[in-house]
Design a protein around this motif. Structure first.
Motif, PDB file in Angstrom:
ATOM      1  N   PRO A  65       0.823  -1.222   0.000  1.00 56.30           N
ATOM      2  CA  PRO A  65       0.000   0.000   0.000  1.00 56.30           C
ATOM      3  C   PRO A  65       0.850   1.262   0.000  1.00 56.30           C
ATOM      4  O   PRO A  65       1.913   1.318   0.626  1.00 56.30           O
ATOM      5  N   THR A  66       0.364   2.283  -0.701  1.00 53.97           N
ATOM      6  CA  THR A  66       1.090   3.559  -0.765  1.00 53.97           C
ATOM      7  C   THR A  66       0.730   4.482   0.391  1.00 53.97           C
ATOM      8  O   THR A  66       1.488   5.392   0.718  1.00 53.97           O
ATOM      9  N   ASP A  67      -0.438   4.229   1.025  1.00 54.96           N
ATOM     10  CA  ASP A  67      -0.833   5.087   2.142  1.00 54.96           C
ATOM     11  C   ASP A  67      -0.100   4.728   3.429  1.00 54.96           C
ATOM     12  O   ASP A  67      -0.017   5.533   4.355  1.00 54.96           O
ATOM     13  N   HIS A  68       0.440   3.514   3.490  1.00 56.40           N
ATOM     14  CA  HIS A  68       1.251   3.088   4.634  1.00 56.40           C
ATOM     15  C   HIS A  68       2.514   2.409   4.088  1.00 56.40           C
ATOM     16  O   HIS A  68       2.666   1.186   4.176  1.00 56.40           O
ATOM     17  N   PRO A  69       3.428   3.189   3.528  1.00 60.85           N
ATOM     18  CA  PRO A  69       4.614   2.611   2.893  1.00 60.85           C
ATOM     19  C   PRO A  69       5.560   1.955   3.899  1.00 60.85           C
ATOM     20  O   PRO A  69       5.646   2.360   5.059  1.00 60.85           O
ATOM     21  N   LEU A  70       6.262   0.932   3.423  1.00 61.14           N
ATOM     22  CA  LEU A  70       7.231   0.212   4.241  1.00 61.14           C
ATOM     23  C   LEU A  70       8.632   0.469   3.694  1.00 61.14           C
ATOM     24  O   LEU A  70       8.893   0.267   2.511  1.00 61.14           O
ATOM     25  N   ALA A  71       9.520   0.937   4.558  1.00 61.85           N
ATOM     26  CA  ALA A  71      10.877   1.254   4.116  1.00 61.85           C
ATOM     27  C   ALA A  71      11.713   0.004   3.912  1.00 61.85           C
ATOM     28  O   ALA A  71      12.631  -0.022   3.099  1.00 61.85           O
ATOM     29  N   SER A  72      11.396  -1.061   4.658  1.00 64.73           N
ATOM     30  CA  SER A  72      12.189  -2.283   4.574  1.00 64.73           C
ATOM     31  C   SER A  72      11.310  -3.481   4.252  1.00 64.73           C
ATOM     32  O   SER A  72      10.391  -3.813   5.009  1.00 64.73           O
ATOM     33  N   VAL A  73      11.582  -4.113   3.118  1.00 69.09           N
ATOM     34  CA  VAL A  73      10.927  -5.369   2.725  1.00 69.09           C
ATOM     35  C   VAL A  73      12.014  -6.264   2.139  1.00 69.09           C
ATOM     36  O   VAL A  73      12.594  -5.947   1.104  1.00 69.09           O
ATOM     37  N   MET A  74      12.298  -7.371   2.806  1.00 70.20           N
ATOM     38  CA  MET A  74      13.366  -8.261   2.361  1.00 70.20           C
ATOM     39  C   MET A  74      12.828  -9.677   2.150  1.00 70.20           C
ATOM     40  O   MET A  74      12.305 -10.295   3.089  1.00 70.20           O
ATOM     41  N   PRO A  75      12.925 -10.204   0.929  1.00 70.93           N
ATOM     42  CA  PRO A  75      12.470 -11.576   0.680  1.00 70.93           C
ATOM     43  C   PRO A  75      13.524 -12.594   1.090  1.00 70.93           C
ATOM     44  O   PRO A  75      14.731 -12.360   0.930  1.00 70.93           O
ATOM     45  N   GLN A  76      13.075 -13.691   1.629  1.00 73.24           N
ATOM     46  CA  GLN A  76      13.983 -14.806   1.929  1.00 73.24           C
ATOM     47  C   GLN A  76      14.133 -15.641   0.662  1.00 73.24           C
ATOM     48  O   GLN A  76      13.146 -15.907  -0.026  1.00 73.24           O
ATOM     49  N   PRO A  77      15.349 -16.066   0.310  1.00 72.18           N
ATOM     50  CA  PRO A  77      15.532 -16.864  -0.901  1.00 72.18           C
ATOM     51  C   PRO A  77      14.684 -18.136  -0.875  1.00 72.18           C
ATOM     52  O   PRO A  77      14.616 -18.826   0.143  1.00 72.18           O
ATOM     53  N   LYS A  92       5.840  11.973   0.418  1.00 68.89           N
ATOM     54  CA  LYS A  92       6.196  12.474   1.734  1.00 68.89           C
ATOM     55  C   LYS A  92       7.215  11.522   2.347  1.00 68.89           C
ATOM     56  O   LYS A  92       6.915  10.350   2.574  1.00 68.89           O
ATOM     57  N   PRO A  93       8.447  11.981   2.589  1.00 72.26           N
ATOM     58  CA  PRO A  93       9.498  11.106   3.123  1.00 72.26           C
ATOM     59  C   PRO A  93       9.127  10.495   4.475  1.00 72.26           C
ATOM     60  O   PRO A  93       8.403  11.101   5.262  1.00 72.26           O
ATOM     61  N   LEU A  94       9.636   9.282   4.710  1.00 76.31           N
ATOM     62  CA  LEU A  94       9.449   8.622   5.998  1.00 76.31           C
ATOM     63  C   LEU A  94      10.649   8.914   6.890  1.00 76.31           C
ATOM     64  O   LEU A  94      11.745   9.196   6.397  1.00 76.31           O
ATOM     65  N   GLU A  95      10.433   8.816   8.181  1.00 77.64           N
ATOM     66  CA  GLU A  95      11.544   8.954   9.120  1.00 77.64           C
ATOM     67  C   GLU A  95      11.712   7.637   9.853  1.00 77.64           C
ATOM     68  O   GLU A  95      10.794   7.161  10.522  1.00 77.64           O
ATOM     69  N   LEU A  96      12.878   7.018   9.704  1.00 73.64           N
ATOM     70  CA  LEU A  96      13.145   5.713  10.285  1.00 73.64           C
ATOM     71  C   LEU A  96      14.493   5.741  10.975  1.00 73.64           C
ATOM     72  O   LEU A  96      15.521   5.998  10.347  1.00 73.64           O
ATOM     73  N   HIS A  97      14.483   5.495  12.287  1.00 69.66           N
ATOM     74  CA  HIS A  97      15.710   5.501  13.092  1.00 69.66           C
ATOM     75  C   HIS A  97      16.481   6.809  12.936  1.00 69.66           C
ATOM     76  O   HIS A  97      17.707   6.824  12.833  1.00 69.66           O
ATOM     77  N   LEU A 129       9.277  -7.666   7.042  1.00 73.12           N
ATOM     78  CA  LEU A 129       8.639  -6.366   6.837  1.00 73.12           C
ATOM     79  C   LEU A 129       8.920  -5.418   7.997  1.00 73.12           C
ATOM     80  O   LEU A 129       8.992  -5.824   9.153  1.00 73.12           O
ATOM     81  N   GLY A 130       9.070  -4.139   7.691  1.00 73.71           N
ATOM     82  CA  GLY A 130       9.226  -3.136   8.737  1.00 73.71           C
ATOM     83  C   GLY A 130       9.475  -1.759   8.124  1.00 73.71           C
ATOM     84  O   GLY A 130       9.799  -1.655   6.967  1.00 73.71           O
ATOM     85  N   GLN A 131       9.328  -0.777   8.850  1.00 70.11           N
ATOM     86  CA  GLN A 131       8.638  -0.727  10.122  1.00 70.11           C
ATOM     87  C   GLN A 131       7.142  -0.651   9.858  1.00 70.11           C
ATOM     88  O   GLN A 131       6.695   0.131   9.023  1.00 70.11           O
ATOM     89  N   LEU A 132       6.378  -1.499  10.554  1.00 70.63           N
ATOM     90  CA  LEU A 132       4.939  -1.537  10.340  1.00 70.63           C
ATOM     91  C   LEU A 132       4.296  -0.252  10.863  1.00 70.63           C
ATOM     92  O   LEU A 132       4.773   0.342  11.829  1.00 70.63           O
ATOM     93  N   PRO A 133       3.219   0.199  10.217  1.00 74.75           N
ATOM     94  CA  PRO A 133       2.579   1.465  10.630  1.00 74.75           C
ATOM     95  C   PRO A 133       1.975   1.351  12.026  1.00 74.75           C
ATOM     96  O   PRO A 133       1.553   0.273  12.456  1.00 74.75           O
ATOM     97  N   GLU A 134       1.942   2.480  12.711  1.00 76.17           N
ATOM     98  CA  GLU A 134       1.352   2.525  14.049  1.00 76.17           C
ATOM     99  C   GLU A 134      -0.103   2.976  14.018  1.00 76.17           C
ATOM    100  O   GLU A 134      -0.812   2.838  15.014  1.00 76.17           O
ATOM    101  N   ASP A 135      -0.529   3.531  12.878  1.00 79.76           N
ATOM    102  CA  ASP A 135      -1.880   4.095  12.780  1.00 79.76           C
ATOM    103  C   ASP A 135      -2.784   3.279  11.864  1.00 79.76           C
ATOM    104  O   ASP A 135      -3.695   3.817  11.233  1.00 79.76           O
ATOM    105  N   ALA A 136      -2.535   1.974  11.782  1.00 84.64           N
ATOM    106  CA  ALA A 136      -3.373   1.113  10.943  1.00 84.64           C
ATOM    107  C   ALA A 136      -3.578  -0.227  11.635  1.00 84.64           C
ATOM    108  O   ALA A 136      -2.724  -0.696  12.397  1.00 84.64           O
ATOM    109  N   ASP A 137      -4.726  -0.840  11.393  1.00 85.69           N
ATOM    110  CA  ASP A 137      -5.041  -2.143  11.985  1.00 85.69           C
ATOM    111  C   ASP A 137      -4.707  -3.291  11.038  1.00 85.69           C
ATOM    112  O   ASP A 137      -4.665  -4.451  11.460  1.00 85.69           O
ATOM    113  N   GLN A 138      -4.488  -2.973   9.772  1.00 81.17           N
ATOM    114  CA  GLN A 138      -4.188  -4.007   8.795  1.00 81.17           C
ATOM    115  C   GLN A 138      -3.508  -3.413   7.572  1.00 81.17           C
ATOM    116  O   GLN A 138      -3.538  -2.197   7.352  1.00 81.17           O
ATOM    117  N   LEU A 139      -2.861  -4.275   6.802  1.00 76.42           N
ATOM    118  CA  LEU A 139      -2.266  -3.894   5.530  1.00 76.42           C
ATOM    119  C   LEU A 139      -2.848  -4.791   4.446  1.00 76.42           C
ATOM    120  O   LEU A 139      -2.848  -6.021   4.587  1.00 76.42           O
TER     121      LEU A 139
END
Length: 247
Positions: A65-77, A92-97, A129-139
């Motif tokens: 989803p674009t309304d709750h973007p995820l900065a980190s998504v890594m697939p396992q081989p 709108k840029p995200l702020e992570l760490h 997946l991370g960082q998951l949104p704090e203002d949503a109940d589902q993706l």
């Protein structure tokens, strides 16, 4: 005759219900391994069943989803599959760490590379997946499934609460309440503790090894000195014995 007809009609109706129920549940889904907590990180499995009797799945695409973007998504081989992660710029840029993130993962695509999902089979594709949104109940993670006969099934219909399940429902990741450590589970702390215990063991091992080495060196030196003294004593005894014989 009437009883036989009723039995036949009932059997057909029951078979239809079973078949339809099986089809309804055989769709692409996403399941967390453990917890998927708000504001944390999670590992999930994208489960892809093959619904066709005469074709195999050769490509799977998961859109984020674009309304709750995820900065980190890594697939396992996954053996026999090639994974490609696609990113898109954010309005709108995200702020992570403490850092600003200008792009986020828009989709992950798995393409068959020596393997397929055959009829009557399913495949799981793990994702971190991370960082998951704090203002949503589902993706809602919309999926596109492609078969080797060029058929494309779009699992993109968002399920509505209280309504009947759509024909091609999109996979939904339910988010649990936020945790204090924002890791979505205890795996990170457990791994860290295990690593610290391993380091302590290694340090103790090195300490014991050094102690044993020092003890060995000390013993060798003592034995060397004793050997020298014994040798000197032997020589002196020989000299005295020679003098006595000469006398």
């Amino acid at each position: 005759m009437n009883v036989s007809r009723i039995a036949v009609v009932g059997g057909i109706a029951l078979s239809s219900v079973v078949l339809l129920s099986g089809t309804a549940f055989a769709h692409v889904s996403v399941q967390p391994q453990g917890e998927a907590a708000k504001g944390g990180y999670a590992t999930v499995n994208v489960k892809v069943p093959n619904e066709r009797d005469n074709a195999s799945t050769v490509k799977v695409e998961i859109n984020f989803p674009t309304d709750h973007p995820l900065a980190s998504v890594m697939p396992q081989p996954v053996p026999g599959w090639k994974a490609v992660v696609t990113k898109a710029k954010l309005a709108k840029p995200l702020e992570l760490h403490g850092k600003k993130i200008n792009e986020a993962v828009s989709k992950v695509t798995w393409t068959a590379d020596g393997s397929k999902i055959g009829p009557g089979q399913f495949q799981q594709f793990p994702l971190s997946l991370g960082q998951l949104p704090e203002d949503a109940d589902q993706l809602v993670l919309k999926a596109i499934q492609t078969y080797d006969n060029n058929e494309v099934v779009r699992w993109i219909e968002e399920p509505k609460e209280g309504a009947a399940e759509p024909q091609n429902p999109a996979p939904v990741l339910r988010l649990s309440a936020a945790t204090e450590d924002h890791h979505g589970g205890g795996a990170t702390k457990t791994d860290e503790k295990a690593g610290q215990e391993e380091e302590v063991k290694e340090e103790k091992g090195h300490s014991h090894a050094a102690s044993d080495s020092d003890s060995s060196d000390t013993t060798a030196r003592v034995l060397g000195v004793v050997g020298i003294l014994v040798g000197v004593a032997g020589v002196a005894f020989g000299v005295l014995a020679g003098r006595r014989r000469s006398a």
